[in-house]
Write an enzyme that holds these catalytic residues in place. Structure first.
Site, short mmCIF file in Angstrom:
data_model
loop_
_atom_site.label_atom_id
_atom_site.label_comp_id
_atom_site.label_asym_id
_atom_site.label_seq_id
_atom_site.Cartn_x
_atom_site.Cartn_y
_atom_site.Cartn_z
N ASN A 1 -36.71 -30.30 -38.54
CA ASN A 1 -35.80 -29.40 -39.26
C ASN A 1 -35.56 -29.84 -40.71
O ASN A 1 -35.03 -29.07 -41.50
CB ASN A 1 -34.49 -29.22 -38.48
CG ASN A 1 -34.72 -28.36 -37.23
OD1 ASN A 1 -35.77 -27.70 -37.11
ND2 ASN A 1 -33.78 -28.38 -36.31
N ARG B 1 -29.26 -14.10 -33.74
CA ARG B 1 -29.45 -15.09 -34.82
C ARG B 1 -29.32 -14.36 -36.16
O ARG B 1 -30.32 -14.13 -36.86
CB ARG B 1 -30.79 -15.81 -34.67
CG ARG B 1 -30.87 -16.62 -33.38
CD ARG B 1 -32.08 -17.53 -33.34
NE ARG B 1 -31.92 -18.72 -34.15
CZ ARG B 1 -32.79 -19.74 -34.15
NH1 ARG B 1 -33.84 -19.70 -33.37
NH2 ARG B 1 -32.61 -20.79 -34.93
N ASP C 1 -28.96 -28.76 -29.97
CA ASP C 1 -30.37 -28.98 -29.67
C ASP C 1 -30.59 -30.11 -28.67
O ASP C 1 -31.74 -30.41 -28.31
CB ASP C 1 -31.17 -29.26 -30.96
CG ASP C 1 -31.25 -28.04 -31.86
OD1 ASP C 1 -30.93 -26.93 -31.37
OD2 ASP C 1 -31.62 -28.19 -33.03
N ARG D 1 -44.29 -26.35 -30.81
CA ARG D 1 -43.77 -25.99 -32.13
C ARG D 1 -43.02 -27.15 -32.77
O ARG D 1 -42.95 -27.25 -33.99
CB ARG D 1 -42.78 -24.81 -32.01
CG ARG D 1 -43.44 -23.45 -31.91
CD ARG D 1 -42.40 -22.36 -32.01
NE ARG D 1 -41.37 -22.75 -32.96
CZ ARG D 1 -40.06 -22.71 -32.73
NH1 ARG D 1 -39.60 -22.24 -31.60
NH2 ARG D 1 -39.21 -23.09 -33.64
N1 EPU Z 1 -24.93 -17.76 -38.07
C1 EPU Z 1 -24.38 -16.60 -38.52
N2 EPU Z 1 -24.87 -16.04 -39.66
C2 EPU Z 1 -25.88 -16.62 -40.38
C3 EPU Z 1 -26.43 -17.82 -39.94
C4 EPU Z 1 -25.93 -18.37 -38.77
O1 EPU Z 1 -23.47 -16.05 -37.89
O2 EPU Z 1 -26.25 -16.06 -41.41
C5 EPU Z 1 -24.42 -18.38 -36.84
C6 EPU Z 1 -25.49 -18.47 -35.76
O3 EPU Z 1 -25.55 -17.28 -35.00
C7 EPU Z 1 -25.05 -19.67 -34.96
C8 EPU Z 1 -24.38 -20.58 -36.00
O4 EPU Z 1 -24.10 -19.74 -37.12
O5 EPU Z 1 -24.07 -19.29 -34.02
C9 EPU Z 1 -25.22 -21.73 -36.47
O6 EPU Z 1 -26.50 -21.27 -36.92
P1 EPU Z 1 -27.35 -22.05 -38.01
O7 EPU Z 1 -27.57 -21.14 -39.16
O8 EPU Z 1 -26.73 -23.36 -38.24
O9 EPU Z 1 -28.73 -22.24 -37.25
P2 EPU Z 1 -30.18 -22.14 -37.85
O10 EPU Z 1 -30.22 -22.62 -39.25
O11 EPU Z 1 -30.77 -20.81 -37.54
C10 EPU Z 1 -30.85 -24.58 -37.23
C11 EPU Z 1 -31.94 -25.23 -36.45
C12 EPU Z 1 -31.73 -24.98 -34.97
C13 EPU Z 1 -30.37 -25.54 -34.55
C14 EPU Z 1 -29.27 -24.94 -35.43
C15 EPU Z 1 -27.90 -25.54 -35.17
C16 EPU Z 1 -33.78 -25.08 -37.99
C17 EPU Z 1 -35.08 -24.46 -38.35
N3 EPU Z 1 -33.21 -24.65 -36.88
O12 EPU Z 1 -30.93 -23.19 -36.94
O13 EPU Z 1 -32.73 -25.75 -34.33
O14 EPU Z 1 -30.11 -25.22 -33.21
O15 EPU Z 1 -29.59 -25.14 -36.83
O16 EPU Z 1 -27.93 -26.91 -35.35
O17 EPU Z 1 -33.30 -25.97 -38.69
C18 EPU Z 1 -34.32 -26.29 -32.72
O18 EPU Z 1 -34.75 -27.15 -33.52
O19 EPU Z 1 -34.66 -26.23 -31.53
C19 EPU Z 1 -33.36 -25.29 -33.20
C20 EPU Z 1 -33.11 -24.15 -32.58
#
Ligand code: EPU
Length: 425
Positions: A23, A122, A307, A399
């Site tokens: 990440n 998401r 995670d 992945r």
């Molecule tokens: N959210 C919103 N609006 C947004 C963005 C997020 O409501 O515009 C909400 C999401 O629905 C969720 C929360 O905020 O409930 C947190 O989401 P976040 O944006 O932090 O997640 P992400 O950036 O999509 C990354 C990791 C995920 C990990 C999450 C939380 C990457 C590529 N992915 O996702 O990793 O679960 O942060 O720590 O960095 C994994 O590696 O298996 C994985 C899923």
């Protein structure tokens, strides 16, 4: 169909070397687009998400020299286009970082709406809010995201409505070359956010506060890389092997990790009765009894990482009592519990809560890797179960985990990768 076959029960013993953080890497690779020149990256994880990113960047005009499987030099001098292939970008989540990075260099950017693990809704509303506050126009239609600007992005104050890793990183990427100062509040504090900021700062960016609730970015004219950059070790890969060691009542040294990043996992394992010894860049995990029951509530860093919750559920599924898992980040992260129930686990899910009562044994079964971390949990379940576990949909696992079969084999596991068309006998 591609699959893993795991024969249990196993007791993991030995040393495992942790790879670079997925990440962080998926943010650092697009961040190189902010440099009109070469970037030299080390400790890059050899995983399929990164290979997808290489193909995308090469299609935009990047030249990549692959020094070895974990080291590369990327030359983004001649990026010709900011229109990224729909097919490639819509396959994985982190492709949305192309928006923040390419907006630093181009006026018109286009990507497919990001895909990735199916963890429930998401949304990307916070990313859109960030770009719009900085002066870009965003349109989402026909499965694509279109971002445009008519002049340089302009620094401003942004308060995120939810703590989002992705929106925080996109804000950092977009504000790095913007005009003036950007202050982002209520940001995510994960180690990979600090790493991406450190990478950009090492090239002349002015980003302060990464790892705290407020990040301040003073826009700079340009970036230039003067020396190579080594990506931090993967917190979740390290955590996965820690839990695998504990669940198999093993004795494993998890090498090349940052113990500080593992603290929420270490604390929970110790609560379960696991011995965790921390040293400079390793943790030593030992367990010789049933785990004590525990409860988890997933939270943004430094809380317990979402995670890691599927993997911890395996330890709880064999604990000496009942514990509870509350998932506060992703609404569909309990799909894997149906697979564990097939293996004999006693789990009751309602909404965002799972009540898990330890059983004496799990039994091998055909199971599905519903997502990346659920897939890792299925491997651990296969290791502790009696008999053969066949895991399908392993593309999710590939992945995000480098050489996962090789690493488990080295610890004494009986695990096999069966490619499409092969038989497992
Ligand atoms: N959210 C919103 N609006 C947004 C963005 C997020 O409501 O515009 C909400 C999401 O629905 C969720 C929360 O905020 O409930 C947190 O989401 P976040 O944006 O932090 O997640 P992400 O950036 O999509 C990354 C990791 C995920 C990990 C999450 C939380 C990457 C590529 N992915 O996702 O990793 O679960 O942060 O720590 O960095 C994994 O590696 O298996 C994985 C899923």
């Amino acid at each position: 169909m591609e699959k893993f076959i795991v024969e249990g029960p196993a007791k993991l013993v030995g040393t495992v070397n942790i790879s670079g953080a997925k990440n962080a890497a998926v943010g650092i690779l697009p961040a190189t687009l902010l440099v009109k020149g070469k970037c030299h990256l080390e400790n890059v994880p050899d995983i399929s998400d990164m290979r997808s990113y290489y193909t995308i960047l090469e299609s935009l005009g990047a030249k990549i020299e692959y020094i070895n499987k974990n080291e590369l030099i990327i030359d983004n001098t001649n990026i010709k286009s900011a229109i990224a292939s729909y097919e490639l970008t819509s396959k994985f989540r982190a492709s949305y970082y192309l928006l923040g990075a390419l907006l630093g260099r181009f006026n018109e950017v286009e990507i497919g709406l990001p895909g990735g693990c199916n963890l429930g809704a998401r949304p990307i509303d916070q990313h859109i809010k960030v770009f719009e506050k900085l002066g870009a126009k965003i349109d989402v239609r026909s499965g694509r995201v279109y971002a445009s600007k008519t002049s340089k992005l302009k620094g401003t104050s942004i308060f995120l409505d939810v703590v989002s890793v992705g929106a925080t990183i996109n804000a950092i990427l977009a504000a790095t070359l913007a005009e003036g100062t950007t202050i982002i509040e209520n940001v995510a504090k994960e180690p990979h956010i600090v790493d991406i900021a450190s990478f950009l700062n090492s090239m002349g960016a002015n980003i302060k506060g990464a790892g705290t609730d407020v990040i301040k970015i003073v826009g700079v004219e340009k970036l230039e890389q003067k020396s190579s950059y080594s990506i931090i070790p993967d917190q979740i890969e390290a955590g996965t092997f820690m839990v695998a060691a504990a669940a198999t009542k093993g004795d494993v040294i998890i090498n090349n990790c940052i113990p500080k990043h593992l603290e929420p996992i270490t604390a929970k394992l110790r609560e379960a009765g696991v011995t965790v010894i921390e040293q400079d860049s390793l943790v030593h995990v030992k367990m010789d009894k049933k785990a004590k029951p525990f409860s988890i509530k997933t939270m943004p860093h430094p809380g317990f990482p979402t995670d890691m919750q599927p993997q911890m559920c395996i330890l709880l599924a064999l604990a000496s009592g009942t514990g509870m898992i509350v998932e506060n980040i992703w609404e569909s992260r309990f799909q894997y519990t149906d697979e564990l129930i097939k293996m004999g686990a006693d789990i009751l899910c309602k909404g965002n809560t799972a009540i898990v009562t330890g059983v004496d044994k799990l039994y091998g079964a055909p199971v599905i890797a519903h997502d990346l971390r659920a897939g890792a949990a299925m491997i651990i379940a296969g290791l502790v179960a009696e008999g053969k576990t066949e895991i399908t949909h392993i593309n999710h696992i590939l992945r995000g985990y480098e050489d996962i079969v090789g690493k488990f084999l080295k610890l004494g596991a009986n695990i096999k990768y069966i490619s499409e068309g092969d038989t497992d006998d």
